[in-house]
Motif scaffolding. Structure first.
Motif, mmCIF file in Angstrom:
data_model
loop_
_atom_site.group_PDB
_atom_site.id
_atom_site.type_symbol
_atom_site.label_atom_id
_atom_site.label_comp_id
_atom_site.label_asym_id
_atom_site.label_seq_id
_atom_site.Cartn_x
_atom_site.Cartn_y
_atom_site.Cartn_z
ATOM 1 N N GLY A 129 0.786 -1.229 0.000
ATOM 2 C CA GLY A 129 0.000 0.000 0.000
ATOM 3 C C GLY A 129 0.812 1.270 0.000
ATOM 4 N N VAL A 130 2.076 1.230 0.433
ATOM 5 C CA VAL A 130 2.884 2.448 0.557
ATOM 6 C C VAL A 130 3.029 3.202 -0.765
ATOM 7 N N PRO A 131 3.439 2.551 -1.875
ATOM 8 C CA PRO A 131 3.588 3.301 -3.131
ATOM 9 C C PRO A 131 2.283 3.921 -3.633
ATOM 10 N N PHE A 132 1.142 3.375 -3.198
ATOM 11 C CA PHE A 132 -0.163 3.886 -3.620
ATOM 12 C C PHE A 132 -0.773 4.837 -2.591
ATOM 13 N N ASP A 133 0.017 5.163 -1.564
ATOM 14 C CA ASP A 133 -0.421 6.062 -0.500
ATOM 15 C C ASP A 133 -1.699 5.547 0.174
ATOM 16 N N ILE A 134 -1.766 4.227 0.336
ATOM 17 C CA ILE A 134 -2.894 3.607 1.022
ATOM 18 C C ILE A 134 -2.460 3.281 2.438
ATOM 19 N N SER A 135 -3.075 3.909 3.397
ATOM 20 C CA SER A 135 -2.618 3.831 4.780
ATOM 21 C C SER A 135 -3.032 2.519 5.439
ATOM 22 N N PHE A 136 -2.312 2.204 6.484
ATOM 23 C CA PHE A 136 -2.568 1.006 7.284
ATOM 24 C C PHE A 136 -2.826 1.475 8.707
ATOM 25 N N SER A 137 -4.084 1.601 9.084
ATOM 26 C CA SER A 137 -4.436 2.062 10.422
ATOM 27 C C SER A 137 -4.953 0.891 11.245
ATOM 28 N N VAL A 138 -4.722 0.968 12.544
ATOM 29 C CA VAL A 138 -5.142 -0.101 13.448
ATOM 30 C C VAL A 138 -6.327 0.386 14.272
ATOM 31 N N PRO A 139 -7.529 -0.120 14.008
ATOM 32 C CA PRO A 139 -8.711 0.307 14.772
ATOM 33 C C PRO A 139 -8.611 -0.151 16.226
ATOM 34 N N GLU A 140 -9.322 0.540 17.108
ATOM 35 C CA GLU A 140 -9.338 0.140 18.515
ATOM 36 C C GLU A 140 -10.044 -1.197 18.688
ATOM 37 N N ASN A 141 -11.113 -1.414 17.950
ATOM 38 C CA ASN A 141 -11.856 -2.678 18.009
ATOM 39 C C ASN A 141 -11.029 -3.770 17.344
ATOM 40 N N ILE A 142 -10.853 -4.906 18.039
ATOM 41 C CA ILE A 142 -10.006 -5.967 17.507
ATOM 42 C C ILE A 142 -10.539 -6.502 16.175
ATOM 43 N N PHE A 143 -11.844 -6.408 15.955
ATOM 44 C CA PHE A 143 -12.419 -6.845 14.684
ATOM 45 C C PHE A 143 -12.851 -5.649 13.825
ATOM 46 N N GLY A 144 -12.197 -4.510 14.063
ATOM 47 C CA GLY A 144 -12.451 -3.339 13.225
ATOM 48 C C GLY A 144 -11.623 -3.394 11.951
ATOM 49 N N LEU A 145 -12.124 -2.751 10.907
ATOM 50 C CA LEU A 145 -11.449 -2.738 9.612
ATOM 51 C C LEU A 145 -10.641 -1.463 9.435
ATOM 52 N N SER A 146 -9.634 -1.524 8.594
ATOM 53 C CA SER A 146 -8.918 -0.336 8.164
ATOM 54 C C SER A 146 -9.687 0.243 6.983
#
Length: 458
Positions: A129-146
């Motif tokens: 995702g880095v070259p496409f500027d697509i971020s990788f975020s970690v949601p607080e909910n363990i089953f949350g999506l980025s």
């Protein structure tokens, strides 16, 4: 990976001892363990130590002692049994526990493998995702999506990895064998580059930057204590499923002698020592330069060594996830009819692993997950240990299921489930750090199996 692992993947000698002509010297195991333990998980676990508040001194000395203990466990618990029996873990368990109970164990093992593979799919996707500027975020909910875009990258990466794993293990293992030395060099380069970015010119200045990084992380995430002994236990038991749990019997059965038990040393000190510390320096540098506390493997590697880092993260995740999906597939294969295609289990494993990879929070829980993995699978290794060393001495039946012609040894089930149930209670209800449960559960399993077998006068 070594030729030994290729043969295991190829399915040779699944139900017979390895013949003398196929045995290998201890040096054959060095490359395999280097590739297995200097790979994708290191990019995630290393930064998590800083995020968890571990002091640098505790990290350096705690990892040293913990890794030595892990090596000794492989050498003196796993290697002697592997060299003596020359059988896979699964066949040894079948002889002791019965084929029906082993199917239950295989499913549990396969699911846990899938979660580990899912974390590695997330790692590789973070770099894609880095070259496409697509971020990788970690949601607080363990089953949350980025983001939706990142989830799509995870799915694409997971599909590709599953197809490759389904095509066969030999190609995967050969690729990993070629990539392992290069990845180790890149890990070292990441650490050196990170130190240069922080303009570290002394041990004292490094400690200052490290402690500032911890303060910034904990000002956002809250105070966490990850002290010296916790680091020792984690380093020792993060691979408990492989040594105390005896999974590596399937690898070391190809050894000519017990010196193969020293093979993990290169993986421990290049992967679980050098690579973890170097990866943690990347997060320290990122915090100092940008204030960003997110442990995004792709972004961290990109920031210190550019495109080389991106490629390394993708390859590292790939070389861990592919064999893990393959192994999970072997475990799941017992769920399918005998006429089903050999890759059916691998496809199922790939689907489960990809689904797990969509939830980024799972990859951020690796410090807990690998301990939980060992607490669940480790006690079964205690049964194997007792069966090998104590059955004849204590006058009860060795290889009980095989000798009695039963498909389900209740003594094994109780000796496994009771310690696991108690361990899971303390982990989830009392907040116990999962790795702390491994050795008590293993010892309890040994004791219970002896008591139950003696009570039933077998």
């Amino acid at each position: 990976m070594s030729e030994a692992v290729e043969e295991i993947g190829g399915g040779e000698f699944e139900r017979t001892p390895v013949p003398s002509s196929k045995l290998k010297g201890w040096k054959s195991f060095l490359g395999m363990y280097a590739g297995e333990h200097a790979a994708g998980t290191e990019f995630m676990i290393g930064p998590l130590f800083l995020a968890a508040g571990a002091s640098l001194k505790d990290l350096i000395f705690g990892l040293l002692i913990g890794n030595i203990l892990a090596i000794l466990t492989w050498r003196y618990i796993v290697a002697p049994i592997a060299v003596s029996s020359k059988l896979t873990l699964y066949y040894q368990l079948e002889k002791i526990a019965g084929k029906h109970l082993v199917k239950i164990y295989n499913v549990v093992n396969g699911v846990l493998f899938c979660f580990l593979a899912g974390a590695m799919i997330t790692v590789s996707a973070s770099a894609v995702g880095v070259p496409f500027d697509i971020s990788f975020s970690v949601p607080e909910n363990i089953f949350g999506l980025s983001s939706a875009a990142f989830s799509m990258i995870v799915i694409i990466v997971g599909v590709v990895m599953t197809i490759v794993a389904a095509a066969g293990y030999n190609t995967v293992s050969k690729f990993a064998n070629i990539a392992a030395p290069w990845m180790i060099v890149v890990f070292a380069a990441c650490g050196i580059s990170a130190l240069a970015q922080m303009e570290v010119d002394s041990w004292e200045s490094l400690l200052v930057d490290w402690d500032k990084g911890i303060s910034i992380v904990q000002s956002v995430n809250g105070t966490v204590d990850f002290g010296f002994w916790k680091i020792v236990i984690f380093a020792w038991l993060c691979n408990a499923a492989m040594h105390f749990g005896m999974s590596d019997l399937s690898i070391m059965r190809f050894a000519k002698d017990t010196r193969a038990g020293w093979g993990p040393s290169i993986g421990m000190f290049l992967g679980h020592y050098m690579a973890w510390i170097c990866a943690s320096f990347m997060l320290a540098a990122q915090i100092k330069l940008t204030g960003d506390i997110s442990a995004n493997p792709g972004a961290l590697a990109w920031s210190v060594v550019g495109w080389t880092g991106i490629i390394c993260v993708i390859v590292a995740g790939w070389t861990t996830a592919n064999p893990t999906i393959y192994r999970a597939g072997l475990a799941f294969q017992s769920l399918f009819p005998s006429k089903a295609k050999a890759y059916s289990g691998v496809i199922l494993a790939g689907v489960v692993a990809t689904a797990a990879g969509i939830f980024p929070s799972l990859s951020g829980k690796l410090l807990d997950f690998v301990g939980l993995y060992g607490a669940i699978l480790g006690p079964m290794g205690g049964v194997i240990f007792v069966n090998h060393y104590l059955a004849k001495k204590m006058n009860f039946t060795q290889d009980y299921a095989d000798e009695k012609g039963t498909g389900f040894n209740v003594a094994v089930l109780l000796a496994w489930l009771i310690p696991v149930a108690l361990g899971l209670y303390f982990i989830f209800a009392q907040g116990l750090f999962p790795a702390y449960a491994v050795i008590p559960a293993w010892i309890a399993s040994c004791v219970l199996y002896v008591i139950i077998m003696k009570l039933q006068k077998s």
